[in-house]
Design a protein around this motif. Structure first.
Motif, mmCIF file in Angstrom:
data_model
loop_
_atom_site.group_PDB
_atom_site.id
_atom_site.type_symbol
_atom_site.label_atom_id
_atom_site.label_comp_id
_atom_site.label_asym_id
_atom_site.label_seq_id
_atom_site.Cartn_x
_atom_site.Cartn_y
_atom_site.Cartn_z
ATOM 1 N N LYS A 57 17.976 -2.095 28.135
ATOM 2 C CA LYS A 57 19.218 -1.368 27.849
ATOM 3 C C LYS A 57 19.322 -0.117 28.719
ATOM 4 O O LYS A 57 20.373 0.159 29.306
ATOM 5 C CB LYS A 57 19.271 -0.999 26.364
ATOM 6 C CG LYS A 57 20.502 -0.209 25.966
ATOM 7 C CD LYS A 57 20.529 0.054 24.459
ATOM 8 C CE LYS A 57 21.727 0.912 24.074
ATOM 9 N NZ LYS A 57 21.815 1.111 22.608
ATOM 10 N N ARG A 58 18.201 0.635 28.805
ATOM 11 C CA ARG A 58 18.209 1.844 29.646
ATOM 12 C C ARG A 58 18.422 1.484 31.111
ATOM 13 O O ARG A 58 19.095 2.214 31.853
ATOM 14 C CB ARG A 58 16.889 2.603 29.471
ATOM 15 C CG ARG A 58 16.737 3.271 28.113
ATOM 16 C CD ARG A 58 15.596 4.273 28.115
ATOM 17 N NE ARG A 58 14.312 3.635 28.393
ATOM 18 C CZ ARG A 58 13.501 3.138 27.464
ATOM 19 N NH1 ARG A 58 13.862 3.180 26.177
ATOM 20 N NH2 ARG A 58 12.340 2.609 27.786
ATOM 21 N N LYS A 59 17.876 0.344 31.528
ATOM 22 C CA LYS A 59 18.047 -0.097 32.912
ATOM 23 C C LYS A 59 19.522 -0.376 33.210
ATOM 24 O O LYS A 59 20.028 0.010 34.286
ATOM 25 C CB LYS A 59 17.208 -1.351 33.164
ATOM 26 C CG LYS A 59 17.352 -1.933 34.557
ATOM 27 C CD LYS A 59 16.874 -0.980 35.640
ATOM 28 C CE LYS A 59 16.923 -1.631 37.006
ATOM 29 N NZ LYS A 59 16.530 -0.680 38.079
ATOM 30 N N GLU A 102 14.771 -2.185 24.619
ATOM 31 C CA GLU A 102 15.320 -0.854 24.866
ATOM 32 C C GLU A 102 15.184 -0.477 26.331
ATOM 33 O O GLU A 102 16.045 0.193 26.901
ATOM 34 C CB GLU A 102 14.613 0.178 23.980
ATOM 35 C CG GLU A 102 15.180 0.282 22.581
ATOM 36 C CD GLU A 102 16.620 0.795 22.559
ATOM 37 O OE1 GLU A 102 16.907 1.783 23.269
ATOM 38 O OE2 GLU A 102 17.443 0.209 21.854
ATOM 39 N N ALA A 103 14.087 -0.916 26.962
ATOM 40 C CA ALA A 103 13.905 -0.626 28.386
ATOM 41 C C ALA A 103 14.981 -1.304 29.221
ATOM 42 O O ALA A 103 15.514 -0.726 30.184
ATOM 43 C CB ALA A 103 12.515 -1.084 28.839
ATOM 44 N N GLN A 117 26.408 0.943 24.880
ATOM 45 C CA GLN A 117 26.154 1.953 23.851
ATOM 46 C C GLN A 117 26.259 1.350 22.447
ATOM 47 O O GLN A 117 25.595 1.816 21.509
ATOM 48 C CB GLN A 117 27.125 3.129 24.001
ATOM 49 C CG GLN A 117 26.945 3.920 25.279
ATOM 50 C CD GLN A 117 25.576 4.590 25.387
ATOM 51 O OE1 GLN A 117 24.903 4.840 24.382
ATOM 52 N NE2 GLN A 117 25.153 4.880 26.614
ATOM 53 N N ILE A 133 22.112 0.952 31.709
ATOM 54 C CA ILE A 133 22.797 2.249 31.762
ATOM 55 C C ILE A 133 22.589 2.893 33.134
ATOM 56 O O ILE A 133 23.530 3.436 33.742
ATOM 57 C CB ILE A 133 22.289 3.173 30.632
ATOM 58 C CG1 ILE A 133 22.723 2.617 29.269
ATOM 59 C CG2 ILE A 133 22.810 4.598 30.828
ATOM 60 C CD1 ILE A 133 22.100 3.337 28.081
ATOM 61 N N GLU A 134 21.368 2.822 33.640
ATOM 62 C CA GLU A 134 21.071 3.377 34.963
ATOM 63 C C GLU A 134 21.846 2.649 36.052
ATOM 64 O O GLU A 134 22.387 3.280 36.978
ATOM 65 C CB GLU A 134 19.568 3.263 35.221
ATOM 66 C CG GLU A 134 19.136 3.772 36.597
ATOM 67 C CD GLU A 134 17.661 3.507 36.865
ATOM 68 O OE1 GLU A 134 17.257 3.593 38.041
ATOM 69 O OE2 GLU A 134 16.911 3.214 35.914
ATOM 70 N N THR A 144 19.467 -3.117 19.887
ATOM 71 C CA THR A 144 18.481 -4.052 20.439
ATOM 72 C C THR A 144 17.524 -4.601 19.383
ATOM 73 O O THR A 144 16.704 -5.468 19.697
ATOM 74 C CB THR A 144 17.658 -3.375 21.554
ATOM 75 O OG1 THR A 144 16.978 -2.243 21.004
ATOM 76 C CG2 THR A 144 18.565 -2.946 22.705
ATOM 77 N N ARG A 184 30.145 0.258 29.822
ATOM 78 C CA ARG A 184 29.479 1.427 29.251
ATOM 79 C C ARG A 184 29.678 1.491 27.734
ATOM 80 O O ARG A 184 28.756 1.842 26.983
ATOM 81 C CB ARG A 184 30.006 2.696 29.912
ATOM 82 C CG ARG A 184 29.384 2.955 31.280
ATOM 83 C CD ARG A 184 29.908 4.217 31.885
ATOM 84 N NE ARG A 184 28.998 4.712 32.911
ATOM 85 C CZ ARG A 184 29.379 5.461 33.936
ATOM 86 N NH1 ARG A 184 30.654 5.806 34.058
ATOM 87 N NH2 ARG A 184 28.498 5.871 34.822
#
Length: 415
Positions: free
Chosen positions: A168-170, A165-166, A310, A172-173, A314, A306
């Motif tokens: 995935k967030r990276k 998940e980390a 989404q 997105i950033e 994960t 993007r």
């Protein structure tokens, strides 16, 4: 009539040359573009090896577009074996391809900047934006593929690992960081290209069919139903006039007996209604339209990335392991991927887990003979502008040599 030879052509990957027949005014009457990159024989040494070796080896065709080769390779083998990867494995695979596009398209613009941007300050600012975009694109491939270049996460049956998940967030950033740089840069490139008053308005116009299977990723089913049944392949000696083909290091693939064009313009025309409205005063069938279409594809790739990130779960499996001894040796698997430069096709047969046949119809292989045709009708000084519009990746396209027992070129056969 006289002949103009440009060898090697510049500001693209690999080694190639132009052999141009010109009239007394310097207008190209017959254009020939060919690879002179030495043959490396990938397809031959893949044959006979375990099927898992094919995507590892074929990704080494190139350091610029290895992701499309890994993708087309695993997909052609999956189709030969009847394997459908898990949904989230396909999501990560597609996301890696979008990362590669977000890197590769700006890299091409770095190579054409000297042609169109004469202000050194504007050129420097564009170069800084391009390098930032490339770094982010490669970063996305690094996370999804396991490495930024020859990504080991690609596996027959999906992707070896999911991401955290980390991670995935990276991503997105990173996509959020990419957007404002991209908007400024794409506006700059499109306005610069459309506003050019020196390049001939019909430079690069040709009458060849445009070939595209998907706006973003590729569609192997569509390639098989619309193109593959019309496919043929001949030696360069059979295609180029005189002795020109003796030096060429690619086959000449055709659809319906004629060469074709793949890439940004083909995709945008088929799937986004790209045309005269997008090209300013330039002919939408010409070389400048390809440059413009490539710039316009960047935000499309970003939007698709993007969507994919989404969609990714994960927690789910990403790999369906293939049987170690699968394959009947008869079923031809066809994997078609929309590489940055066009339709990249790998084909394979597998028997008892080993490759018995392998062939690559790389994006630039399709485009090379069409590039030569596209130089015709304009002064030879513009010929390299046409070459660069296609962003050829010539090493990728170099996989063919035909010799007899004495090492002499064979006329009408292929290995």
């Amino acid at each position: 009539m006289s002949q103009v030879v440009v060898s090697p052509t510049t500001r693209h990957e690999g080694h190639s040359k132009l052999v141009l027949e010109v009239d007394d005014s310097g207008i190209v009457t017959q254009g020939n573009y060919l690879s002179i990159t030495p043959v490396r024989g990938f397809e031959k040494f893949i044959t006979g090896k375990p099927m898992e070796f094919a995507p590892v080896a074929s990704s080494r065709f190139c350091g610029i577009c290895p992701i499309t080769h890994s993708t087309a390779s695993v997909e052609c083998i999956e189709r030969a074996l009847g394997i459908i990867p898990p949904k989230d494995g396909l999501v990560i695979r597609q996301l890696a391809n979008m990362g590669n596009k977000l890197h590769s398209h700006p890299l091409h613009q770095l190579l054409i900047l000297p042609d169109f941007v004469k202000d050194p300050n504007a050129s420097l600012a564009a170069t800084v934006r391009i390098q930032k975009m490339r770094k982010i694109g490669q970063g996305i491939v690094d996370i999804t593929g396991g490495e930024a270049i020859h990504a080991p996460n690609f596996r027959i049956g999906g992707m070896q690992k999911n991401m955290s998940e980390a991670a995935k967030r990276k991503i997105i950033e990173m996509l959020n960081q990419y957007e404002p740089i991209m908007k400024e840069h794409v506006d700059f490139m499109v306005n610069t290209l459309k506003g050019n008053t020196e390049v001939p308005k019909k430079l690069g116009v040709h009458d060849r069919e445009l070939m595209a299977t998907d706006l973003n990723y590729g569609n192997s089913d569509l390639f098989e139903t619309e193109y593959f049944y019309r496919f043929s392949e001949i030696t360069p000696k059979s295609y180029y006039p005189g002795d020109i083909g003796m030096e060429a290091c690619t086959s000449v693939p055709m659809i319906g007996g004629r060469t074709v064009e793949g890439g940004p313009r083909a995709r945008m025309m088929r799937f986004k209604s790209f045309g005269a409205k997008d090209c300013g005063d330039f002919d939408p069938r010409g070389a400048m339209a390809i440059n413009i279409a490539r710039a316009m594809e960047i935000p499309i790739a970003l939007a698709r990335a993007r969507e994919l990130i989404q969609q990714l779960d994960t927690t789910k499996e990403t790999l369906k392991k293939p049987p170690e001894s699968g394959g009947d040796g008869k079923t031809l698997g066809v994997g078609a991927n929309e590489a940055p430069r066009g339709v990249n096709v790998h084909t394979a047969k597998v028997k008892d887990g080993k490759i018995t046949y392998y062939n690559c119809l790389v994006a630039t292989t399709w485009n090379i003979p069409t590039i030569g045709k596209a130089t015709e009708g304009q002064h030879y000084k513009w010929a390299e502008y046409v070459v660069r519009a296609y962003d050829p990746c010539v090493s990728c396209a170099t996989h063919m040599i035909v010799v007899d027992e004495e090492g002499k070129l064979v006329d009408e056969a292929m290995i």
